[in-house]
Scaffold this motif. Structure first.
Motif, PDB file in Angstrom:
ATOM      1  N   SER A   1      -2.901  12.762   2.560  1.00  0.00           N
ATOM      2  CA  SER A   1      -2.381  12.244   1.293  1.00  0.00           C
ATOM      3  C   SER A   1      -1.121  12.988   0.849  1.00  0.00           C
ATOM      4  N   HIS A   2      -0.491  13.682   1.773  1.00  0.00           N
ATOM      5  CA  HIS A   2       0.721  14.449   1.458  1.00  0.00           C
ATOM      6  C   HIS A   2       1.885  13.515   1.123  1.00  0.00           C
ATOM      7  N   GLN A   3       2.429  13.641  -0.088  1.00  0.00           N
ATOM      8  CA  GLN A   3       3.633  12.912  -0.492  1.00  0.00           C
ATOM      9  C   GLN A   3       3.535  11.408  -0.166  1.00  0.00           C
TER      10      GLN A   3
ATOM     11  N   GLY B   1       0.819  -1.202   0.000  1.00  0.00           N
ATOM     12  CA  GLY B   1       0.000   0.000   0.000  1.00  0.00           C
ATOM     13  C   GLY B   1       0.851   1.248   0.000  1.00  0.00           C
ATOM     14  N   GLY B   2       0.353   2.275   0.664  1.00  0.00           N
ATOM     15  CA  GLY B   2       1.040   3.558   0.699  1.00  0.00           C
ATOM     16  C   GLY B   2       1.181   4.088   2.106  1.00  0.00           C
ATOM     17  N   ALA B   3       2.153   4.964   2.306  1.00  0.00           N
ATOM     18  CA  ALA B   3       2.419   5.541   3.619  1.00  0.00           C
ATOM     19  C   ALA B   3       2.558   7.047   3.494  1.00  0.00           C
ATOM     20  N   SER B   4       2.167   7.754   4.519  1.00  0.00           N
ATOM     21  CA  SER B   4       2.319   9.205   4.551  1.00  0.00           C
ATOM     22  C   SER B   4       2.751   9.643   5.947  1.00  0.00           C
ATOM     23  N   TYR B   5       3.192  10.874   6.038  1.00  0.00           N
ATOM     24  CA  TYR B   5       3.815  11.377   7.258  1.00  0.00           C
ATOM     25  C   TYR B   5       3.053  12.589   7.790  1.00  0.00           C
ATOM     26  N   PHE B   6       3.010  12.713   9.129  1.00  0.00           N
ATOM     27  CA  PHE B   6       2.486  13.899   9.795  1.00  0.00           C
ATOM     28  C   PHE B   6       3.558  14.438  10.740  1.00  0.00           C
ATOM     29  N   GLY B   7       3.822  15.729  10.650  1.00  0.00           N
ATOM     30  CA  GLY B   7       4.824  16.336  11.515  1.00  0.00           C
ATOM     31  C   GLY B   7       4.958  17.808  11.192  1.00  0.00           C
TER      32      GLY B   7
END
Length: 234
Positions: free
Chosen positions: A45-47, A31-37
């Motif tokens: 859905s950022h990057q 699948g896909g992964a995204s980051y929060f920070g």
């Protein structure tokens, strides 16, 4: 290394116990992964970058399962993709790799048993504890390496011993270096010397969503007496 040994020990316990109970599955997820920070605080859905996971799951109850996971994800962030002016001026960008070891419990809303025609599907909730390596490195502080994953999904039985599902999990880490911002202030030689560029009090989060497929292992031992009474095979 104590964190890794702990999670690996949990994985081995699940595997050994699951084999004995003959209700153990192995599976994989992509699948896909995204980051929060500091670089992304709002957009799920950022990057988005690729991610994958392998796991073992022990179904000890029709509505409860214990799962151990080994996951890999590529994470990225870019200030230029933000709508906030101070971020576009800061113009930070990063790419990181993340490896996680975790163990979690699943709660099925509907009774679900792999390889059972009566169990068609079930939504579920999941939570647990894990260990996170960022760029193959541990954090110096022992407890900062831990993470708390929680999320939801749906699982569906398929023909034979197969089942599949969709899952979305958010992991709260205790690290603040996923985005490679190790200094919350700009240096003297930077564009904004000695100004604050990040919040050092907020740890980073990441999400993983994907599709998985799992296979229920078949025991080579058949209990004839049990089969005569229940018309089933161990």
């Amino acid at each position: 290394m104590r964190q890794v040994c702990l999670v690996i020990s949990l994985l081995l316990i699940v595997i050994v116990h699951g084999q004995r109970k003959r209700d153990f599955e192995v599976g994989g997820m992509v699948g896909g992964a995204s980051y929060f920070g500091d670089i992304n605080s709002l957009n799920p859905s950022h990057q988005v970058r690729p991610g994958a996971q392998i796991f073992g799951r022990y179904n000890f109850h029709k509505q409860l399962a214990l799962r151990s996971n080994l996951g890999f994800a590529m994470l990225a962030g870019k200030d230029a993709a933000s709508n906030f002016e101070y971020q576009t001026q800061r113009d930070l960008v990063f790419n990181s790799t993340l490896v996680s070891l975790s163990s979690n419990i699943e709660f099925n809303f509907l009774p679900f048993k792999a390889d059972n025609a009566k169990s068609v599907y079930s939504p579920y909730l999941t939570t647990g504890v894990g260990v996170t390596l960022v760029n193959l490195q541990f954090e110096a502080k022992f407890f900062d390496n831990f993470s708390i994953p929680f999320g939801a999904g749906v699982k569906v039985n398929m023909p034979g011993r197969w089942n599949a599902g969709l899952e979305y999990v958010v992991s709260r880490t205790f690290r603040d270096d996923i985005d490679r911002i190790t200094n919350p202030f700009f240096r003297d030689v930077d564009r904004f010397p000695n100004k604050q560029r990040a919040n050092s009090k907020n740890s980073d989060w990441y999400t993983f969503f994907g599709f998985y497929i799992a296979y229920k292992l078949k025991s080579s031992v058949t209990c004839q007496a049990y089969s005569m009474v229940n018309n089933t095979t161990y």
